[in-house]
Design a protein around this motif. Structure first.
Motif, PDB file in Angstrom:
ATOM      1  N   MET A 251       0.813  -1.216   0.000  1.00  0.00           N
ATOM      2  CA  MET A 251       0.000   0.000   0.000  1.00  0.00           C
ATOM      3  C   MET A 251       0.846   1.267   0.000  1.00  0.00           C
ATOM      4  O   MET A 251       0.333   2.369  -0.179  1.00  0.00           O
ATOM      5  CB  MET A 251      -0.933   0.012   1.217  1.00  0.00           C
ATOM      6  CG  MET A 251      -2.040  -1.035   1.194  1.00  0.00           C
ATOM      7  SD  MET A 251      -3.209  -0.793  -0.172  1.00  0.00           S
ATOM      8  CE  MET A 251      -2.878  -2.267  -1.152  1.00  0.00           C
ATOM      9  N   GLN A 252       2.154   1.129   0.225  1.00  0.00           N
ATOM     10  CA  GLN A 252       3.013   2.310   0.299  1.00  0.00           C
ATOM     11  C   GLN A 252       3.041   3.115  -0.999  1.00  0.00           C
ATOM     12  O   GLN A 252       3.300   4.324  -0.974  1.00  0.00           O
ATOM     13  CB  GLN A 252       4.438   1.903   0.686  1.00  0.00           C
ATOM     14  CG  GLN A 252       4.602   1.553   2.158  1.00  0.00           C
ATOM     15  CD  GLN A 252       6.034   1.214   2.508  1.00  0.00           C
ATOM     16  OE1 GLN A 252       6.684   0.420   1.839  1.00  0.00           O
ATOM     17  NE2 GLN A 252       6.540   1.815   3.566  1.00  0.00           N
ATOM     18  N   SER A 253       2.790   2.446  -2.110  1.00  0.00           N
ATOM     19  CA  SER A 253       2.791   3.158  -3.389  1.00  0.00           C
ATOM     20  C   SER A 253       1.534   4.011  -3.565  1.00  0.00           C
ATOM     21  O   SER A 253       1.471   4.820  -4.487  1.00  0.00           O
ATOM     22  CB  SER A 253       2.914   2.170  -4.547  1.00  0.00           C
ATOM     23  OG  SER A 253       1.872   1.213  -4.508  1.00  0.00           O
TER      24      SER A 253
ATOM     25  N   VAL B 254      -2.081   8.201  -0.119  1.00  0.00           N
ATOM     26  CA  VAL B 254      -3.251   8.541   0.678  1.00  0.00           C
ATOM     27  C   VAL B 254      -3.821   7.305   1.357  1.00  0.00           C
ATOM     28  O   VAL B 254      -4.164   7.331   2.547  1.00  0.00           O
ATOM     29  CB  VAL B 254      -4.321   9.234  -0.194  1.00  0.00           C
ATOM     30  CG1 VAL B 254      -5.626   9.407   0.582  1.00  0.00           C
ATOM     31  CG2 VAL B 254      -3.822  10.587  -0.677  1.00  0.00           C
ATOM     32  N   ALA B 255      -3.911   6.197   0.625  1.00  0.00           N
ATOM     33  CA  ALA B 255      -4.435   4.963   1.208  1.00  0.00           C
ATOM     34  C   ALA B 255      -3.561   4.497   2.363  1.00  0.00           C
ATOM     35  O   ALA B 255      -4.065   4.075   3.415  1.00  0.00           O
ATOM     36  CB  ALA B 255      -4.520   3.874   0.138  1.00  0.00           C
ATOM     37  N   TYR B 256      -2.242   4.576   2.185  1.00  0.00           N
ATOM     38  CA  TYR B 256      -1.305   4.153   3.229  1.00  0.00           C
ATOM     39  C   TYR B 256      -1.487   5.011   4.484  1.00  0.00           C
ATOM     40  O   TYR B 256      -1.498   4.496   5.611  1.00  0.00           O
ATOM     41  CB  TYR B 256       0.121   4.262   2.698  1.00  0.00           C
ATOM     42  CG  TYR B 256       1.180   3.667   3.593  1.00  0.00           C
ATOM     43  CD1 TYR B 256       1.211   2.307   3.854  1.00  0.00           C
ATOM     44  CD2 TYR B 256       2.166   4.475   4.159  1.00  0.00           C
ATOM     45  CE1 TYR B 256       2.197   1.754   4.665  1.00  0.00           C
ATOM     46  CE2 TYR B 256       3.146   3.933   4.969  1.00  0.00           C
ATOM     47  CZ  TYR B 256       3.161   2.576   5.212  1.00  0.00           C
ATOM     48  OH  TYR B 256       4.133   2.027   6.016  1.00  0.00           O
ATOM     49  N   ALA B 257      -1.643   6.312   4.279  1.00  0.00           N
ATOM     50  CA  ALA B 257      -1.855   7.208   5.414  1.00  0.00           C
ATOM     51  C   ALA B 257      -3.198   6.936   6.089  1.00  0.00           C
ATOM     52  O   ALA B 257      -3.313   6.981   7.324  1.00  0.00           O
ATOM     53  CB  ALA B 257      -1.780   8.664   4.958  1.00  0.00           C
TER      54      ALA B 257
ATOM     55  N   ASN C  93     -12.389   5.171   4.739  1.00  0.00           N
ATOM     56  CA  ASN C  93     -12.418   3.989   3.880  1.00  0.00           C
ATOM     57  C   ASN C  93     -12.601   4.382   2.420  1.00  0.00           C
ATOM     58  O   ASN C  93     -11.957   3.830   1.520  1.00  0.00           O
ATOM     59  CB  ASN C  93     -13.546   3.059   4.329  1.00  0.00           C
ATOM     60  CG  ASN C  93     -13.318   1.622   3.933  1.00  0.00           C
ATOM     61  OD1 ASN C  93     -12.575   1.319   3.005  1.00  0.00           O
ATOM     62  ND2 ASN C  93     -13.971   0.711   4.622  1.00  0.00           N
ATOM     63  N   GLY C  94     -13.464   5.374   2.184  1.00  0.00           N
ATOM     64  CA  GLY C  94     -13.688   5.839   0.819  1.00  0.00           C
ATOM     65  C   GLY C  94     -12.450   6.477   0.211  1.00  0.00           C
ATOM     66  O   GLY C  94     -12.106   6.210  -0.948  1.00  0.00           O
ATOM     67  N   LEU C  95     -11.762   7.313   0.984  1.00  0.00           N
ATOM     68  CA  LEU C  95     -10.530   7.941   0.491  1.00  0.00           C
ATOM     69  C   LEU C  95      -9.478   6.897   0.149  1.00  0.00           C
ATOM     70  O   LEU C  95      -8.788   6.999  -0.864  1.00  0.00           O
ATOM     71  CB  LEU C  95      -9.975   8.901   1.551  1.00  0.00           C
ATOM     72  CG  LEU C  95     -10.606  10.294   1.616  1.00  0.00           C
ATOM     73  CD1 LEU C  95     -10.174  11.016   2.881  1.00  0.00           C
ATOM     74  CD2 LEU C  95     -10.236  11.113   0.384  1.00  0.00           C
ATOM     75  N   ALA C  96      -9.347   5.879   1.012  1.00  0.00           N
ATOM     76  CA  ALA C  96      -8.367   4.826   0.748  1.00  0.00           C
ATOM     77  C   ALA C  96      -8.750   4.022  -0.480  1.00  0.00           C
ATOM     78  O   ALA C  96      -7.907   3.707  -1.334  1.00  0.00           O
ATOM     79  CB  ALA C  96      -8.251   3.912   1.969  1.00  0.00           C
ATOM     80  N   SER C  97     -10.031   3.707  -0.615  1.00  0.00           N
ATOM     81  CA  SER C  97     -10.479   2.838  -1.695  1.00  0.00           C
ATOM     82  C   SER C  97     -10.300   3.488  -3.064  1.00  0.00           C
ATOM     83  O   SER C  97      -9.851   2.839  -4.022  1.00  0.00           O
ATOM     84  CB  SER C  97     -11.950   2.454  -1.484  1.00  0.00           C
ATOM     85  OG  SER C  97     -12.409   1.633  -2.530  1.00  0.00           O
ATOM     86  N   ILE C  98     -10.632   4.763  -3.193  1.00  0.00           N
ATOM     87  CA  ILE C  98     -10.528   5.411  -4.496  1.00  0.00           C
ATOM     88  C   ILE C  98      -9.077   5.708  -4.877  1.00  0.00           C
ATOM     89  O   ILE C  98      -8.783   6.053  -6.020  1.00  0.00           O
ATOM     90  CB  ILE C  98     -11.356   6.714  -4.560  1.00  0.00           C
ATOM     91  CG1 ILE C  98     -10.851   7.750  -3.565  1.00  0.00           C
ATOM     92  CG2 ILE C  98     -12.822   6.405  -4.341  1.00  0.00           C
ATOM     93  CD1 ILE C  98     -11.589   9.084  -3.637  1.00  0.00           C
ATOM     94  N   ALA C  99      -8.174   5.571  -3.901  1.00  0.00           N
ATOM     95  CA  ALA C  99      -6.758   5.809  -4.187  1.00  0.00           C
ATOM     96  C   ALA C  99      -6.032   4.563  -4.666  1.00  0.00           C
ATOM     97  O   ALA C  99      -4.904   4.650  -5.130  1.00  0.00           O
ATOM     98  CB  ALA C  99      -6.064   6.343  -2.932  1.00  0.00           C
ATOM     99  N   VAL C 100      -6.689   3.391  -4.556  1.00  0.00           N
ATOM    100  CA  VAL C 100      -6.029   2.110  -4.819  1.00  0.00           C
ATOM    101  C   VAL C 100      -6.524   1.522  -6.135  1.00  0.00           C
ATOM    102  O   VAL C 100      -7.700   1.654  -6.498  1.00  0.00           O
ATOM    103  CB  VAL C 100      -6.286   1.129  -3.651  1.00  0.00           C
ATOM    104  CG1 VAL C 100      -5.834  -0.276  -3.988  1.00  0.00           C
ATOM    105  CG2 VAL C 100      -5.563   1.617  -2.405  1.00  0.00           C
ATOM    106  N   ASP C 101      -5.630   0.868  -6.832  1.00  0.00           N
ATOM    107  CA  ASP C 101      -5.957   0.201  -8.086  1.00  0.00           C
ATOM    108  C   ASP C 101      -7.069  -0.824  -7.888  1.00  0.00           C
ATOM    109  O   ASP C 101      -7.160  -1.477  -6.838  1.00  0.00           O
ATOM    110  CB  ASP C 101      -4.700  -0.497  -8.626  1.00  0.00           C
ATOM    111  CG  ASP C 101      -4.919  -1.073 -10.009  1.00  0.00           C
ATOM    112  OD1 ASP C 101      -5.339  -2.247 -10.082  1.00  0.00           O
ATOM    113  OD2 ASP C 101      -4.680  -0.363 -10.995  1.00  0.00           O
TER     114      ASP C 101
END
Length: 414
Positions: A212-214, A217-220, A327-335
């Motif tokens: 998730m480091q890449s 925002v999701a990592y944070a 959760n929404g911020l993390a989800s939309i930031a991830v492939d």
């Protein structure tokens, strides 16, 4: 997916979350009796066994969630969800039949291994929603949990009149019914081209976090949610003890307060969030949620009357905006190919807070509640929770400094 069929599929997913939550709450009223029956020990000793069962469940969940998340990215959400439901049903049947503590612990171990229902449901929602509407559906998941938290203990108390094992079998029956509906009617949400090969090297908590480091925002957000939940576990850890110590509450009064919490969860995450996210965006909603949680924790710590407690419970209900927004911020930031891995990493960190926080909060409560004296302050755990929430709020501000107030997909990938 057509809107009608998507709505039906989401109905099954939300029913899964609801039944899972009912199953968690339905056994709470009878677990002490079952533990005393099986162990032959007193209530205080049974409480220790109950705490150890929670520790085993959270510990197994910590390691299992990344595996299950990666499996759902490789083989689809439906197979993992269905297997999880089957394992959960087996757990409740085993615990209902258990004649020894060993079998009870085996049952909780199975439950921890099959604990992918919520995270897989979230991944399913992420597959079938747009970034703009995702947090609203995450909020509905929270509302389903709240409704189950209201229904479960009441139903468990009623069924417990027929025997301490009856709620376990009823729960197993509900899960089997849910499993049947899912097998027949639930479509797969993750198309074949979007899947990725399963890799054991990524299927552990540390590897999931590294992957998730890449996604900055999701990592944070995983870090924010870790601190947030580390504080938020103060409620299940010490709420009943604090209510008895501070206001001499009876079990009925504790139950009323928890029922009020469940109703507020339904209103905030089922209704309020469907307005707040589109109007305010992910970032503002998250800030309001974290801020209200901080105010509520400080309020509980210094509350001098039951009326004040219920006032701050109402303020805390606005804190329900925080979880779905993060959760929404993390989800939309991830492939799209890594939604299951994201949910597995987040679930693993939440399991870790369930291991660490209750012990931390109960020790704090014990230290400040032993004898009325210079250090007597039963509300101390809530100050600790407020401090952790404050740090999570600062981290949230730092993580979203380059994200637009609406928290759009493009913003979140920066």
């Amino acid at each position: 997916m057509r809107s009608e069929s998507r709505g039906f599929a989401f109905g099954i997913v939300l029913a899964t979350a609801l039944i899972d939550s009912i199953g968690f709450g339905i056994i709470l009223p009878v677990t002490p009796d079952l533990l005393m029956e099986v162990s032959g020990e007193t209530l205080s000793s049974a409480a220790v066994y109950g705490g150890t069962l929670m520790f085993v469940f959270a510990g197994i969940q910590f390691f299992a969630m990344p595996v299950l998340g990666n499996l759902s990215d490789a083989y689809g959400r439906k197979p993992v969800l269905m297997v999880s439901l089957a394992v959960l049903a087996s757990n409740y049947i085993l615990m209902g039949l258990a004649e020894s503590l060993v079998l009870l612990f085996v049952g909780r171990l199975l439950s921890g291994i099959g604990s992918a229902t919520f995270s897989t449901c979230n991944a399913y929602i992420a597959d079938r929603t747009t970034p703009a509407e995702r947090a609203q559906y995450f909020g509905l998941m929270g509302a389903a949990f709240g409704l189950g938290f209201v229904i479960g203990p009441v139903l468990g108390g009623f069924l417990g009149e027929f025997g301490s094992r009856v709620p376990f079998f009823v729960t197993a029956g509900l899960i089997i019914l849910n499993l049947g509906l899912g097998l027949i009617f639930l479509p797969e949400s993750l198309a074949g081209p979007l899947r990725r090969p399963f890799d054991w090297r990524r299927a552990n908590p540390l590897a999931s976090l590294r992957s998730m480091q890449s996604f900055k925002v999701a990592y944070a957000m995983i870090g924010v949610m870790f601190l947030y939940n580390l504080g938020h576990h103060v409620l299940p850890a010490v709420w009943n003890f604090w209510g008895i110590e501070r206001f001499n509450w009876t079990p009925k009064q504790v139950g009323y307060s928890l029922g009020y919490v469940g109703l507020l969860m339904i209103l905030s995450q089922g209704l309020l969030i469907r307005w707040a996210i589109p109007k305010l965006g992910y970032v503002r909603s998250g800030l309001i949620g974290l801020g209200c949680n901080l105010v509520a924790f400080v309020g509980y710590a210094f509350a001098s009357s039951e009326a004040a407690v219920y006032l701050f419970l109402t303020v805390g209900a606005l804190g329900g905006l925080a979880g779905p927004a993060m959760n929404g911020l993390a989800s939309i930031a991830v492939d799209q190919r890594q939604q299951g891995e994201l949910q597995g990493a987040m679930g693993s960190m939440m399991a870790l807070t369930a291991i660490v926080s209750p012990l931390m909060m109960t020790i704090t409560f014990d230290y400040f509640s032993r004898d009325p004296g210079s250090f007597y302050f039963p509300g101390a755990p809530f100050i600790l929770a407020a401090s952790l929430t404050g740090v999570s709020l600062l981290l949230f501000l730092w993580a979203t400094r380059s994200v637009g107030s609406a928290g759009t997909a493009n913003d979140s990938k920066s």
